[in-house]
Scaffold this motif. Structure first.
Motif, mmCIF file in Angstrom:
data_model
loop_
_atom_site.group_PDB
_atom_site.id
_atom_site.type_symbol
_atom_site.label_atom_id
_atom_site.label_comp_id
_atom_site.label_asym_id
_atom_site.label_seq_id
_atom_site.Cartn_x
_atom_site.Cartn_y
_atom_site.Cartn_z
ATOM 1 N N VAL A 1 0.842 -1.195 0.000
ATOM 2 C CA VAL A 1 0.000 0.000 0.000
ATOM 3 C C VAL A 1 0.880 1.248 0.000
ATOM 4 O O VAL A 1 1.860 1.335 0.756
ATOM 5 C CB VAL A 1 -0.925 -0.006 1.243
ATOM 6 N N ASN A 2 0.553 2.198 -0.848
ATOM 7 C CA ASN A 2 1.302 3.462 -0.909
ATOM 8 C C ASN A 2 0.385 4.574 -0.425
ATOM 9 O O ASN A 2 -0.401 5.146 -1.178
ATOM 10 C CB ASN A 2 1.776 3.731 -2.336
ATOM 11 N N ALA B 1 3.961 9.288 4.539
ATOM 12 C CA ALA B 1 5.228 9.452 3.817
ATOM 13 C C ALA B 1 6.386 9.739 4.767
ATOM 14 O O ALA B 1 7.513 9.264 4.562
ATOM 15 C CB ALA B 1 5.094 10.573 2.791
ATOM 16 N N GLN B 2 6.128 10.487 5.837
ATOM 17 C CA GLN B 2 7.205 10.823 6.767
ATOM 18 C C GLN B 2 7.714 9.565 7.472
ATOM 19 O O GLN B 2 8.919 9.365 7.619
ATOM 20 C CB GLN B 2 6.719 11.859 7.795
ATOM 21 N N GLY B 3 6.792 8.704 7.889
ATOM 22 C CA GLY B 3 7.197 7.454 8.525
ATOM 23 C C GLY B 3 7.945 6.544 7.558
ATOM 24 O O GLY B 3 8.910 5.875 7.933
ATOM 25 N N ARG B 4 7.506 6.529 6.295
ATOM 26 C CA ARG B 4 8.186 5.716 5.286
ATOM 27 C C ARG B 4 9.609 6.230 5.060
ATOM 28 O O ARG B 4 10.552 5.443 4.948
ATOM 29 C CB ARG B 4 7.397 5.737 3.974
ATOM 30 N N ASP B 5 9.781 7.542 5.041
ATOM 31 C CA ASP B 5 11.111 8.112 4.829
ATOM 32 C C ASP B 5 12.038 7.780 6.002
ATOM 33 O O ASP B 5 13.226 7.501 5.809
ATOM 34 C CB ASP B 5 11.015 9.620 4.646
ATOM 35 N N ILE B 6 11.492 7.838 7.210
ATOM 36 C CA ILE B 6 12.307 7.485 8.388
ATOM 37 C C ILE B 6 12.720 6.018 8.296
ATOM 38 O O ILE B 6 13.884 5.665 8.534
ATOM 39 C CB ILE B 6 11.527 7.751 9.690
ATOM 40 N N PHE B 7 11.772 5.165 7.948
ATOM 41 C CA PHE B 7 12.055 3.725 7.823
ATOM 42 C C PHE B 7 13.154 3.475 6.797
ATOM 43 O O PHE B 7 14.102 2.730 7.051
ATOM 44 C CB PHE B 7 10.770 2.997 7.420
#
Length: 358
Positions: free
Chosen positions: A265-266, A271-277
């Motif tokens: 899922v996108n 997006a901020q959590g995805r970038d941190i990950f």
């Protein structure tokens, strides 16, 4: 009057029995209080790990051998103890009788009996065992079998199976979903040390050995979740390297395959959590299709479709996930995932991202 040695031996045995009973009670109490063996609300077969309730042909064969062995051993116990009790009662010392009883040396019929009978018993058990091994340990996949590659890690299970909906394969962790009534052929490998794949209601224990590809099979004839355990000590978290196999009807299995084979899922809102990950070491260990290719830890592409976290140590929900990301050692001491020392804001963003992986 018993000797001091005999008294000490009896006391030691009693103490051991009490200690074992207490340890068992503590273990059972811990199991009852933990979420490790809770398949989910309303799930059939929840918590039943008895090999005497088989739900697969290999498990049924193993049960029949077990009953045969138990029956023979019970018969021997009854005969030997019965003869012992009869001898004690019949030949006990009686009042007014002096001296030793008449001594009898040797008896050909008895010698022949206790030589021939054990030979017959061993012969029967050997033939039965050979036949059962032939039924349980197949040398090639059954016709129409679903083939799954199983990789044991410290301390979790990786599953890879062909995706029938598109090119490539489905990769998941710890929880395997299979179609009810269809044979499942498992190819077993280890990424590190010796493990053992064992779901008592489906099949027997099969060691997973580094550098060697083993195999086992089962066919779930009942719908529900079947629990198991790594049965070979493999390190600190061996006890929490749990197994879950869920058998569903073929239509539900096709739906599961479609979900597992789809892209992650996108969700722009996380997006901020995805970038941190992606910016931290998470992406070096974990794979998410189309985002990162980490190979050390479990694949997280459809993380939230699983019922448990950390190979069964906690239920899969946002609260447990937050505790796990904050410090995995609190839930699974000794596991190979470090704490990245994220602050509360970072934790919230990463967990929000992970909960969208459905």
């Amino acid at each position: 009057m018993p000797s001091l040695h005999t008294s000490l031996e009896c006391a030691t045995r009693v103490a051991l029995v009490v200690l074992i009973a207490a340890s068992t009670a503590v273990a059972l109490g811990a199991t009852d209080a933990s979420p490790l063996c809770v398949p989910g609300a309303g799930a059939p077969n929840g918590g039943d790990l008895s090999m005497f309730h088989p739900a697969s042909p290999p498990a049924a064969e193993i049960r029949e051998v077990a009953w045969l062995v138990l029956g023979i051993c019970a018969g021997i116990l009854v005969i030997v103890e019965g003869a012992l009790i009869w001898s004690v009662c019949k030949y006990r010392r009686r009042a007014g009788v002096e001296g030793e009883p008449r001594q009898v040396f040797g008896s050909n019929p008895i010698e022949i009996a206790w030589t021939v009978i054990p030979i017959i018993i061993v012969f029967v058990l050997a033939l039965t065992t050979v036949r059962t091994i032939g039924e349980v340990q197949l040398t090639k996949p059954p016709e129409g079998a679903l083939e799954v590659d199983v990789i044991g890690h410290q301390w979790w299970w990786e599953y890879r199976l062909k995706n029938h909906h598109r090119e490539g394969s489905i990769v998941t962790a710890n929880e395997l979903v299979v179609p009810m009534g269809r044979p499942v052929w498992l190819r077993l490998e280890s990424a590190d040390v010796i493990h053992s794949w064992w779901v008592p209601r489906l099949n027997g224990k099969t060691d997973v050995i580094p550098g060697h590809t083993g195999a086992t099979w089962f066919r779930a004839d009942e719908q529900g979740t079947f629990l198991g355990q790594c049965a070979e000590y493999c390190g600190t978290q061996h006890a929490n390297m749990l197994l879950r196999v869920t058998a569903v009807d073929p239509q539900a299995f096709d739906a599961w395959c479609a979900v597992q084979g789809s892209a992650p899922v996108n969700d722009p809102s996380v997006a901020q959590g995805r970038d941190i990950f992606l910016g931290l070491a998470c992406a070096n260990c974990h794979a998410i299709d189309g985002l990162c290719d980490g190979a050390f830890g479990p694949n997280l592409t459809h993380l939230m479709t699983r019922e448990t976290l950390g190979a069964g140590v906690a239920p899969m929900d946002a609260r447990s996930l937050r505790a796990w990301v904050a410090d995995p050692q609190t839930l699974k001491p000794g596991c190979n995932m470090p704490s990245l020392k994220l602050d509360d804001s970072q934790l919230d963003h990463v967990v929000a991202f992970l909960t969208t992986l459905k």
